[in-house]
Design a protein around this motif. Sequence first.
Motif, PDB file in Angstrom:
ATOM      1  N   LEU A  22      -2.210  -7.244 -15.891  1.00  0.00           N
ATOM      2  CA  LEU A  22      -1.589  -8.341 -15.137  1.00  0.00           C
ATOM      3  C   LEU A  22      -0.726  -7.794 -14.006  1.00  0.00           C
ATOM      4  N   PRO A  23      -0.691  -8.492 -12.880  1.00  0.00           N
ATOM      5  CA  PRO A  23       0.156  -8.030 -11.781  1.00  0.00           C
ATOM      6  C   PRO A  23       1.615  -8.340 -12.081  1.00  0.00           C
ATOM      7  N   LYS A  24       2.517  -7.688 -11.366  1.00  0.00           N
ATOM      8  CA  LYS A  24       3.931  -8.067 -11.525  1.00  0.00           C
ATOM      9  C   LYS A  24       4.229  -9.291 -10.670  1.00  0.00           C
ATOM     10  N   PHE A  25       3.556  -9.367  -9.514  1.00  0.00           N
ATOM     11  CA  PHE A  25       3.788 -10.557  -8.690  1.00  0.00           C
ATOM     12  C   PHE A  25       2.541 -11.001  -7.942  1.00  0.00           C
ATOM     13  N   ILE A  26       2.628 -12.256  -7.492  1.00  0.00           N
ATOM     14  CA  ILE A  26       1.587 -12.851  -6.641  1.00  0.00           C
ATOM     15  C   ILE A  26       2.227 -13.032  -5.276  1.00  0.00           C
ATOM     16  N   TYR A  27       1.606 -12.483  -4.258  1.00  0.00           N
ATOM     17  CA  TYR A  27       2.160 -12.598  -2.893  1.00  0.00           C
ATOM     18  C   TYR A  27       1.519 -13.800  -2.190  1.00  0.00           C
ATOM     19  N   ILE A  28       2.373 -14.730  -1.771  1.00  0.00           N
ATOM     20  CA  ILE A  28       1.866 -15.958  -1.138  1.00  0.00           C
ATOM     21  C   ILE A  28       2.634 -16.243   0.154  1.00  0.00           C
ATOM     22  N   LEU A  64      -6.434 -14.432 -13.480  1.00  0.00           N
ATOM     23  CA  LEU A  64      -5.314 -14.060 -14.364  1.00  0.00           C
ATOM     24  C   LEU A  64      -5.772 -13.964 -15.816  1.00  0.00           C
ATOM     25  N   GLN A  65      -6.681 -14.885 -16.194  1.00  0.00           N
ATOM     26  CA  GLN A  65      -7.220 -14.814 -17.573  1.00  0.00           C
ATOM     27  C   GLN A  65      -7.863 -13.450 -17.805  1.00  0.00           C
ATOM     28  N   LYS A  66      -8.664 -13.038 -16.824  1.00  0.00           N
ATOM     29  CA  LYS A  66      -9.392 -11.770 -16.965  1.00  0.00           C
ATOM     30  C   LYS A  66      -8.400 -10.598 -16.969  1.00  0.00           C
ATOM     31  N   LEU A  67      -7.449 -10.641 -16.032  1.00  0.00           N
ATOM     32  CA  LEU A  67      -6.488  -9.528 -15.957  1.00  0.00           C
ATOM     33  C   LEU A  67      -5.667  -9.430 -17.236  1.00  0.00           C
ATOM     34  N   SER A  68      -5.377 -10.591 -17.818  1.00  0.00           N
ATOM     35  CA  SER A  68      -4.600 -10.598 -19.058  1.00  0.00           C
ATOM     36  C   SER A  68      -5.415  -9.933 -20.175  1.00  0.00           C
ATOM     37  N   ASN A  74       0.814  -1.207   0.000  1.00  0.00           N
ATOM     38  CA  ASN A  74       0.000   0.000   0.000  1.00  0.00           C
ATOM     39  C   ASN A  74       0.854   1.267   0.000  1.00  0.00           C
ATOM     40  N   SER A  75       2.017   1.177   0.634  1.00  0.00           N
ATOM     41  CA  SER A  75       2.910   2.353   0.692  1.00  0.00           C
ATOM     42  C   SER A  75       3.393   2.745  -0.693  1.00  0.00           C
ATOM     43  N   TYR A  76       3.268   1.831  -1.653  1.00  0.00           N
ATOM     44  CA  TYR A  76       3.695   2.146  -3.026  1.00  0.00           C
ATOM     45  C   TYR A  76       2.475   2.260  -3.946  1.00  0.00           C
ATOM     46  N   ASP A  77       1.307   2.414  -3.302  1.00  0.00           N
ATOM     47  CA  ASP A  77       0.064   2.654  -4.032  1.00  0.00           C
ATOM     48  C   ASP A  77      -0.345   1.488  -4.931  1.00  0.00           C
ATOM     49  N   ALA A  78      -0.161   0.261  -4.423  1.00  0.00           N
ATOM     50  CA  ALA A  78      -0.611  -0.916  -5.178  1.00  0.00           C
ATOM     51  C   ALA A  78      -2.131  -1.019  -5.091  1.00  0.00           C
ATOM     52  N   LYS A  79      -2.715  -1.658  -6.099  1.00  0.00           N
ATOM     53  CA  LYS A  79      -4.152  -1.981  -6.070  1.00  0.00           C
ATOM     54  C   LYS A  79      -4.251  -3.501  -5.889  1.00  0.00           C
ATOM     55  N   PHE A  80      -5.134  -3.910  -4.981  1.00  0.00           N
ATOM     56  CA  PHE A  80      -5.153  -5.332  -4.632  1.00  0.00           C
ATOM     57  C   PHE A  80      -6.243  -6.113  -5.356  1.00  0.00           C
ATOM     58  N   ILE A  81      -5.876  -7.344  -5.684  1.00  0.00           N
ATOM     59  CA  ILE A  81      -6.893  -8.322  -6.078  1.00  0.00           C
ATOM     60  C   ILE A  81      -6.686  -9.514  -5.149  1.00  0.00           C
ATOM     61  N   ALA A  90       2.193 -18.725 -13.202  1.00  0.00           N
ATOM     62  CA  ALA A  90       3.150 -17.600 -13.174  1.00  0.00           C
ATOM     63  C   ALA A  90       3.981 -17.608 -14.445  1.00  0.00           C
ATOM     64  N   SER A  91       4.345 -18.809 -14.893  1.00  0.00           N
ATOM     65  CA  SER A  91       5.164 -18.915 -16.082  1.00  0.00           C
ATOM     66  C   SER A  91       4.331 -18.529 -17.321  1.00  0.00           C
ATOM     67  N   LYS A  92       3.083 -19.034 -17.384  1.00  0.00           N
ATOM     68  CA  LYS A  92       2.215 -18.727 -18.528  1.00  0.00           C
ATOM     69  C   LYS A  92       2.023 -17.216 -18.699  1.00  0.00           C
ATOM     70  N   TYR A  93       1.823 -16.525 -17.567  1.00  0.00           N
ATOM     71  CA  TYR A  93       1.539 -15.080 -17.656  1.00  0.00           C
ATOM     72  C   TYR A  93       2.777 -14.221 -17.355  1.00  0.00           C
ATOM     73  N   ASP A  94       3.925 -14.875 -17.239  1.00  0.00           N
ATOM     74  CA  ASP A  94       5.194 -14.197 -16.965  1.00  0.00           C
ATOM     75  C   ASP A  94       5.132 -13.294 -15.721  1.00  0.00           C
ATOM     76  N   LEU A  95       4.783 -13.911 -14.596  1.00  0.00           N
ATOM     77  CA  LEU A  95       4.684 -13.168 -13.335  1.00  0.00           C
ATOM     78  C   LEU A  95       5.723 -13.691 -12.350  1.00  0.00           C
ATOM     79  N   LEU A  96       6.039 -12.848 -11.382  1.00  0.00           N
ATOM     80  CA  LEU A  96       6.909 -13.299 -10.281  1.00  0.00           C
ATOM     81  C   LEU A  96       6.038 -13.829  -9.145  1.00  0.00           C
ATOM     82  N   ILE A  97       6.637 -14.698  -8.341  1.00  0.00           N
ATOM     83  CA  ILE A  97       5.966 -15.144  -7.116  1.00  0.00           C
ATOM     84  C   ILE A  97       6.774 -14.606  -5.937  1.00  0.00           C
ATOM     85  N   LEU A  98       6.095 -13.903  -5.046  1.00  0.00           N
ATOM     86  CA  LEU A  98       6.750 -13.440  -3.824  1.00  0.00           C
ATOM     87  C   LEU A  98       6.295 -14.380  -2.708  1.00  0.00           C
TER      88      LEU A  98
END
Length: 400
Positions: free
Chosen positions: A163-169, A154-158, A129-136, A193-201
Amino acid sequence: MLEDKLSTVAKAMKRSEIRELLKLVAKPEIISFAGGMPDPTLFPSKLIAEVTSEVMEKEGERALQYGPTEGDTELREKLAEWDKVDIDNILITTASQQGLDLVSKIFIDPGDTVIVGYPTYLGGLQAFNSYDAKFIGIPLDDEGMKVDVLEGTLQKLSRDRNLPKFIYIVPDFQNPKGVTMPTDRRKRVLELASKYDLLILSDTPYRPLRYSGEPCPNFFHLDGGMERVITLFTFSKILCPGFRLGYIVAPPDIIDKLVVAKQGTDLCTSPFNQAIVREIIKQDKLDRHIKKLVSVYKEKRDRMLSALDNYMPKMEGLSWTRPDGGLFLWLTLPEGMDANRMFERALASNVAYVVGSAFHYDGNCKNTMRLNFSYPTLEKIDEGIKRLAKVIEEEAKEVL
Ligand code: PMP
Ligand code: G9A
């Protein structure tokens, strides 16, 4: 006046409900299941005192000097060996909260989407939030983030080019639900993550604290090329939070950027604390300490589960998770009950929890709460759950 000067993100910043709550429940008469605090009687104070004097004698000048931003080389080597990765994959951080901040700093532009658990760790939401992220938010079942919902999202976001840069888990004994993602699901998440080229945190503070079931591999060990996983780890739960010491495992190009971000943040993590932890690891005393924590916390988890089984009213819609490790479990009240509203009644009965809405980025799911079992004694767990059961029963009579 100040409002006019503050940055946009600072204006939107909110205090952490947990940190505020900790002040409120500090009274000795309150049995607190609120904070995610380790049992302080288990801190290895004597060992730390001994190792500190050895460090001072052997390498005082180095330990009290500034150190490299990447961290103490020997400590990084030890951690790389532990995690079966390369030293270039390791950056020492001022605990994992700093990891959350640094990752946000290098990846989140204002308005960027971040995928989070619904619910997830409040401090993660605060950092993003400190970097003004929008959450899903992706809902969780007993095996963590629901991967079919993730896929649809992810299909919808694509399609929307959002698309997000990362998924926080938080894959192991998640904060707040206590659930663990099994290996198969980790693989599915990686495929997506690989299909949509995202990072996993992947945030793993509780990973060594397993009391039952079989360990699941770390995300980065499932990611063949070690390309898209950033893992946060901390010594807060397995040694002491007061050291503020943790580390990140990530691909070397990401580590490089994080190092630059860290230089502008704190130059380096305390070399003094790093030297002490390095020596404790070198003397093979950390593993032994973790074994002790596991045996004590297992007993506490079991005590909380049996107290819940024994004292909670039999009520449709009242349920709780049965975690295989970590520090928390998650209790769901019947629909129509509100843990926020009930909090006053709980405090009046000298028992505290964290309201579940605090872990939902939109403040919803008010019929949930998180219970911590590492901090209170066995007796207090028993008595506190007895009190909580009575509070729930009285509240239910009033509102249902
Ligand atoms: N991530 C998670 C999931 C946590 O539960 C916590 C602490 N409760 C942290 C990060 C931050 O811990 P620390 O900064 O002490 O490493
Ligand atoms: O004291 C903190 O803020 C760390 C604990 C976090 C939590 O309770 O989830």
